[in-house]
Design a protein around this motif. Structure first.
Motif, PDB file in Angstrom:
ATOM      1  N   ARG A  32      -2.607  -5.792   0.677  1.00  0.00           N
ATOM      2  CA  ARG A  32      -2.660  -4.505   2.330  1.00  0.00           C
ATOM      3  C   ARG A  32      -2.805  -3.784   2.445  1.00  0.00           C
ATOM      4  O   ARG A  32      -1.362  -3.073   2.400  1.00  0.00           O
ATOM      5  CB  ARG A  32      -2.767  -6.167   3.071  1.00  0.00           C
ATOM      6  CG  ARG A  32      -3.496  -7.502   3.025  1.00  0.00           C
ATOM      7  CD  ARG A  32      -3.205  -8.190   4.525  1.00  0.00           C
ATOM      8  NE  ARG A  32      -1.299  -8.403   5.386  1.00  0.00           N
ATOM      9  CZ  ARG A  32      -1.795  -8.301   5.984  1.00  0.00           C
ATOM     10  NH1 ARG A  32      -2.232  -9.007   7.049  1.00  0.00           N
ATOM     11  NH2 ARG A  32      -0.275  -7.818   6.711  1.00  0.00           N
ATOM     12  N   ARG A  57       1.375   1.501   4.928  1.00  0.00           N
ATOM     13  CA  ARG A  57       2.346   1.099   3.501  1.00  0.00           C
ATOM     14  C   ARG A  57       1.458   0.344   3.530  1.00  0.00           C
ATOM     15  O   ARG A  57      -0.053  -0.920   3.411  1.00  0.00           O
ATOM     16  CB  ARG A  57       3.295  -0.174   4.516  1.00  0.00           C
ATOM     17  CG  ARG A  57       4.103   1.019   5.252  1.00  0.00           C
ATOM     18  CD  ARG A  57       5.642   0.738   5.589  1.00  0.00           C
ATOM     19  NE  ARG A  57       4.971  -0.744   6.810  1.00  0.00           N
ATOM     20  CZ  ARG A  57       4.716  -2.182   6.662  1.00  0.00           C
ATOM     21  NH1 ARG A  57       5.331  -2.737   5.701  1.00  0.00           N
ATOM     22  NH2 ARG A  57       4.683  -2.734   7.848  1.00  0.00           N
ATOM     23  N   TYR A  58       1.414  -0.572   1.699  1.00  0.00           N
ATOM     24  CA  TYR A  58       0.544  -1.070   0.554  1.00  0.00           C
ATOM     25  C   TYR A  58       1.700  -2.244   0.659  1.00  0.00           C
ATOM     26  O   TYR A  58       2.426  -2.324  -0.312  1.00  0.00           O
ATOM     27  CB  TYR A  58       0.726  -0.537  -0.959  1.00  0.00           C
ATOM     28  CG  TYR A  58      -0.404   0.951  -0.423  1.00  0.00           C
ATOM     29  CD1 TYR A  58      -1.460   1.215  -0.442  1.00  0.00           C
ATOM     30  CD2 TYR A  58       0.535   2.054   0.104  1.00  0.00           C
ATOM     31  CE1 TYR A  58      -2.468   2.031  -0.235  1.00  0.00           C
ATOM     32  CE2 TYR A  58      -0.908   3.254   0.275  1.00  0.00           C
ATOM     33  CZ  TYR A  58      -2.278   2.913   0.510  1.00  0.00           C
ATOM     34  OH  TYR A  58      -2.795   4.126   0.572  1.00  0.00           O
ATOM     35  N   GLU A  59       1.742  -3.316   1.505  1.00  0.00           N
ATOM     36  CA  GLU A  59       1.805  -4.791   0.860  1.00  0.00           C
ATOM     37  C   GLU A  59       1.515  -5.096  -0.077  1.00  0.00           C
ATOM     38  O   GLU A  59       0.111  -5.661  -0.337  1.00  0.00           O
ATOM     39  CB  GLU A  59       1.940  -5.368   2.618  1.00  0.00           C
ATOM     40  CG  GLU A  59       2.810  -6.702   2.664  1.00  0.00           C
ATOM     41  CD  GLU A  59       2.103  -7.308   3.788  1.00  0.00           C
ATOM     42  OE1 GLU A  59       3.095  -7.347   4.954  1.00  0.00           O
ATOM     43  OE2 GLU A  59       0.842  -8.030   4.012  1.00  0.00           O
ATOM     44  N   GLY A  60       2.173  -6.020  -0.913  1.00  0.00           N
ATOM     45  CA  GLY A  60       2.134  -6.792  -2.497  1.00  0.00           C
ATOM     46  C   GLY A  60       2.117  -5.406  -3.490  1.00  0.00           C
ATOM     47  O   GLY A  60       1.158  -6.518  -4.254  1.00  0.00           O
TER      48      GLY A  60
END
Length: 374
Positions: A371, A317-320
């Motif tokens: 992140r 998962r690509y947070e941000g």
């Protein structure tokens, strides 16, 4: 007729080569040991098999018109056999064989008068122990080191136990000001074209590129040294394809070769957006013996590697991401890897701006915003 091109390796470099190939409607076949490799869905044909197995590589090479690589860890004997039979193999097997082994690579620089840090070839750990007066130095495995693996800093005699018990190179530590890189392309006609020199910042623990700035903030004299060394190195190898030349700028203003890679390289990922011709398109131009493209840059740029966050393993998962997409001149690229692991290369972000101070500010925001977690 459009030739069928084979790539040994289907990771992120292969993926970006495929993305560049689509514009030209190239037929590209991929061989990779991982059935879930990033290239699996985009290639004209995708085959699963070992890159180190002679028969697998040989059969794959026979099925294409031109054969290239995106990783050096391949069966060179099979490539040599294909070349003897008239197959176009670029980069040439002799180049790959030399670069695969850091011992041969360093000896090559010395033989061709190319500037590099002083070094000693070692056979095992006991051999290294005899060179305490050569320290501080780095001990590098001759073969199979990659992305920071296979390198040990030997600062003093107290660290000698860290040396590898295998053939390697003991390389004098360089008191460097900056780490630089130049990517150069050379086609079969001997035409060469360099990309602007970039400045790399390495992760303090992982020994891989954390981010880079392009062009490097260096003097014209240092830039000319770096560019000329890249040209001399490509000429010495006689390579057809791309050569990434990693360099040290020492405290005295002298440029030294660290090591090279005969393929697209992490230090050129920003060129997809930032330069007139990307390193990936340039690779196709070089191995197909086409005129090489313009390498000028549109704006100063930076590239940040997206590494899997420490402590997370699982579906990525690509947070941000929303923060990045809301910023001008910021371009994320993901590598199609479903599973993230600590420090695994999952993608990169290219950042562009006309002003270097603003560029650095953007890089800081990007670095702190995104992140890769599970």
């Amino acid at each position: 007729m459009t030739p069928t091109i084979g790539i040994l390796g289907g990771g992120q470099l292969g993926l970006m080569l495929l993305q560049a190939s689509i514009d030209w409607n190239l037929r590209v076949h991929i061989l990779d040991p991982d059935p879930e490799a990033p290239c699996r869905h985009l290639a004209t044909q995708f085959a699963v098999g070992s890159l180190l197995d002679y028969d697998t590589v040989y059969r794959f090479g026979q099925s294409v018109d031109v054969l290239t690589i995106e990783i050096e860890k391949v069966n060179v004997e099979a490539l040599e056999a294909l070349e003897r039979e008239g197959k176009k193999v670029y980069p040439q097997p002799a180049v790959i064989r030399t670069i695969q082994d850091k011992r041969l690579q360093k000896a090559f620089y010395r033989q061709h008068g190319l500037p590099t840090a002083d070094f000693i070839l070692t056979d095992n750990r006991a051999d290294v122990a005899g060179y305490a007066d050569f320290l501080p130095a780095f001990h590098k495995l001759g073969r199979d080191g990659y992305d920071g693996r296979g390198v040990q800093r030997i600062a003093s005699a107290a660290d000698l136990h860290k040396a590898f018990d295998a053939p390697g190179v003991l390389e004098k530590a360089v008191d460097f000001e900056k780490e630089l890189a130049v990517i150069i392309a050379r086609n079969a006609n001997g035409e060469m074209q360099t990309f602007p020199t970039v400045e790399m910042v390495f992760h303090p623990e992982l020994n891989l590129v954390e981010y880079l700035f392009a062009p490097a903030e260096i003097t014209a004299e240092v830039n000319e040294q770096a560019q000329q060394i890249a040209r001399q190195t490509a000429e010495a190898f006689g390579i057809v394809g791309l050569l990434a030349v990693e360099l040290f700028l020492d405290k005295d203003g002298k440029v030294l070769i660290n090591e090279v890679a005969p393929r697209p390289h992490n230090s050129g990922h920003h060129t997809i957006r930032a330069n007139v011709t990307s390193q990936f398109e340039q690779h196709w131009r070089a191995i197909l013996n086409l005129p090489l493209g313009d390498t000028d840059f549109y704006q100063p740029s930076a590239m940040l590697n997206l590494l899997g966050e420490d402590g997370f393993t699982g579906p990525a998962r690509y947070e941000g991401l929303e923060t990045l997409l809301g910023m001008s001149g910021v371009f994320p690229f993901f590598y199609g890897k479903a599973i993230t692991k600590p420090f695994r290369k999952m993608g990169h972000v290219t950042v562009m701006d006309t002003d270097m101070d603003r560029l650095r500010e953007k890089v800081a925001v990007v670095r702190d915003s995104i992140r890769v977690i599970a």
